[in-house]
Design a protein around this motif. Structure first.
Motif, PDB file in Angstrom:
ATOM      1  N   ILE A 146      10.323   3.092  -1.973  1.00 52.91           N
ATOM      2  CA  ILE A 146       9.957   2.523  -3.281  1.00 52.91           C
ATOM      3  C   ILE A 146       8.434   2.440  -3.479  1.00 52.91           C
ATOM      4  O   ILE A 146       7.959   2.113  -4.565  1.00 52.91           O
ATOM      5  CB  ILE A 146      10.608   1.108  -3.421  1.00 52.91           C
ATOM      6  CG1 ILE A 146      10.541   0.577  -4.869  1.00 52.91           C
ATOM      7  CG2 ILE A 146       9.962   0.094  -2.484  1.00 52.91           C
ATOM      8  CD1 ILE A 146      11.442   1.287  -5.836  1.00 52.91           C
ATOM      9  N   ARG A 190      -1.348   6.849  -6.707  1.00 53.87           N
ATOM     10  CA  ARG A 190      -1.651   5.737  -5.800  1.00 53.87           C
ATOM     11  C   ARG A 190      -2.321   6.215  -4.516  1.00 53.87           C
ATOM     12  O   ARG A 190      -2.231   7.372  -4.124  1.00 53.87           O
ATOM     13  CB  ARG A 190      -0.381   4.959  -5.434  1.00 53.87           C
ATOM     14  CG  ARG A 190       0.694   5.778  -4.720  1.00 53.87           C
ATOM     15  CD  ARG A 190       0.870   5.418  -3.254  1.00 53.87           C
ATOM     16  NE  ARG A 190       1.749   6.364  -2.580  1.00 53.87           N
ATOM     17  CZ  ARG A 190       1.347   7.494  -2.036  1.00 53.87           C
ATOM     18  NH1 ARG A 190       0.070   7.839  -2.070  1.00 53.87           N
ATOM     19  NH2 ARG A 190       2.203   8.308  -1.445  1.00 53.87           N
ATOM     20  N   HIS A 231       5.652   5.697   5.728  1.00 53.75           N
ATOM     21  CA  HIS A 231       7.049   5.890   6.139  1.00 53.75           C
ATOM     22  C   HIS A 231       7.664   4.582   6.624  1.00 53.75           C
ATOM     23  O   HIS A 231       8.574   4.576   7.449  1.00 53.75           O
ATOM     24  CB  HIS A 231       7.175   6.985   7.209  1.00 53.75           C
ATOM     25  CG  HIS A 231       6.852   8.347   6.659  1.00 53.75           C
ATOM     26  ND1 HIS A 231       7.778   9.124   6.010  1.00 53.75           N
ATOM     27  CD2 HIS A 231       5.690   9.048   6.636  1.00 53.75           C
ATOM     28  CE1 HIS A 231       7.205  10.257   5.622  1.00 53.75           C
ATOM     29  NE2 HIS A 231       5.933  10.238   5.977  1.00 53.75           N
TER      30      HIS A 231
HETATM   31  C1  GLA Z   1       6.174   9.503  -0.018  1.00 50.26           C
HETATM   32  C2  GLA Z   1       7.372   8.684  -0.508  1.00 50.26           C
HETATM   33  C3  GLA Z   1       7.164   7.200  -0.262  1.00 50.26           C
HETATM   34  C4  GLA Z   1       6.745   6.930   1.183  1.00 50.26           C
HETATM   35  C5  GLA Z   1       5.617   7.861   1.609  1.00 50.26           C
HETATM   36  C6  GLA Z   1       5.285   7.729   3.064  1.00 50.26           C
HETATM   37  O1  GLA Z   1       5.039   9.226  -0.777  1.00 50.26           O
HETATM   38  O2  GLA Z   1       7.582   8.902  -1.876  1.00 50.26           O
HETATM   39  O3  GLA Z   1       8.320   6.478  -0.596  1.00 50.26           O
HETATM   40  O4  GLA Z   1       7.838   7.024   2.049  1.00 50.26           O
HETATM   41  O5  GLA Z   1       5.907   9.211   1.344  1.00 50.26           O
HETATM   42  O6  GLA Z   1       4.778   6.470   3.340  1.00 50.26           O
END
Ligand code: GLA
Length: 376
Positions: A166, A25, A32
């Motif tokens: 998530i 993605r 965060h």
């Molecule tokens: C990682 C985590 C997500 C999110 C991002 C920051 O990709 O897996 O859940 O917190 O960092 O946005």
């Protein structure tokens, strides 16, 4: 990738495997914020994991990672946790399905991926979503898509040591071609936003500084947010204002204060970006992206020298928006670039980065694609 996994599957296990895939993605803005109950704005990409799977009638899993040339065999009880870190993602998904009442058995599988590892594009979510989706389908578990995403997230928490939100698993499972998705991580309401900014392109510039979320820095940030939310008497930082934060400044550490300041600002920026997108106002989108970058760098402290350098080069080239993407500590910047500036920016980013760090960044054009599915 399809050919690779099928060929290896036939070699190791024989015929009749089914193919499944899930993507990595990007995230336009809202970093965060997911574990703070806030908004995120991701989309699935055209890079992901492809797996060939066939049930084997036993209670053991035999897995082969084509890209690593490694195999792993494990059972399905809690004591069977495999030694290979990549296999723990598959094992974790199996366990989390079982914890939700899903009745599953053993299977044979080969898989390969083209999500660059450690680039902040969620290769691990792609792996989890692939197996969550496939096993749910093959064993008719009847688990809905949100729960499939939660299975991937719980795998990270319980088997891989990352207390992630998530966003990544949601984006991987729910992705839709040509659309970004705005997800409210508190209510779990979401909406698809067709994203086709005329005259602009989205491009990722990969510093090739490997990011590693496993271990404390990511979890530390999350813990800071939870401490501050608690002092504020809230479940999440979502909804807190700067005034409220300032009022409790004396009760929290300077570090927690700065982290919470970033999150509160980021929540505002996501909403601003949504409104700006509705007006087709990409200049505002870009401004907020830079603000996010420097917030993540100075307040949240999840950037690194190389990423700050890339954002600065982008700004100097007149790029509309640029920022660190994903969890941080390395990986890519995401850039919103006017068509006519694209070539010049890419050439300049490569040249200047190479002169400074001795290697060129990698460039990935963003193609927003579909989520988890079975392949024909
Ligand atoms: C990682 C985590 C997500 C999110 C991002 C920051 O990709 O897996 O859940 O917190 O960092 O946005």
């Amino acid at each position: 990738m399809k050919e690779t996994v099928i060929k290896k599957f036939e070699e190791l296990f024989g015929a009749d495997a089914l193919l499944y895939t899930s993507p990595g993605r990007i995230n336009l803005i809202g970093e965060h914020t997911d574990y703070n109950g806030g908004f995120v704005f991701p989309g699935a990409v055209d890079k992901g994991i492809v797996a060939a799977i066939r049930l084997n009638g036993t209670d053991r899993v035999r897995a082969y990672a084509c890209d690593l040339g490694e195999s792993s065999e494990f059972g399905l009880t809690e004591e069977d946790k495999p030694a290979e870190s990549w296999a723990r993602y598959i094992f974790g998904v199996c366990r989390e399905i079982q914890k939700r009442g899903g009745v599953i058995g053993g299977f044979d599988t080969t898989f390969a991926g083209d999500v660059p590892l450690g680039a902040g594009m969620s290769s691990s979510a792609a792996l989890e979503s692939t197996y969550a989706f496939a096993l749910n389908d093959l064993y008719n578990c009847g688990i809905d898509k949100f729960e499939l995403a939660r299975i991937g997230q719980a795998t990270e928490h319980n088997y891989c040591g990352v207390n992630c939100g998530i966003m990544d698993q949601f984006a991987s499972v729910f992705g839709k071609k040509g659309c970004l998705m705005r997800l409210d991580c508190r209510s779990m309401e979401y909406a698809y936003f067709p994203f086709d900014p005329k005259g602009y392109r989205l491009v990722l510039v990969d510093s090739r500084v490997k990011h590693e979320l496993v271990g404390s820095p990511y979890n530390d940030r999350r813990a800071s947010c939870e401490r501050v939310a608690k002092v504020l008497g809230q479940e999440f930082l979502r909804g807190a204002t700067m005034e409220q934060l300032d009022a409790i400044k004396g009760q929290i550490s300077e570090e927690d204060y700065k982290r919470a300041r970033y999150v509160i600002g980021e929540e505002r920026r996501v909403l601003d970006v949504c409104e700006a997108l509705e007006r087709g106002d990409y200049e505002t989108v870009g401004k907020r992206m830079y603000e996010t970058h420097w917030g993540m760098s100075k307040d949240y402290e999840v950037s690194c020298e190389e990423l700050d350098f890339l954002a600065t080069v982008a700004q100097e080239c007149g790029v509309t928006g640029s920022r660190i993407m994903g969890g941080g500590f390395g990986g890519c910047t995401i850039n919103l670039v006017k068509d006519e500036l694209y070539d010049g920016f890419i050439a300049m980013a490569k040249e200047r980065f190479n002169a400074r760090y001795g290697h060129e960044p990698k460039i990935y054009d963003v193609v927003i694609s579909d989520g988890s599915r079975r392949l024909e």
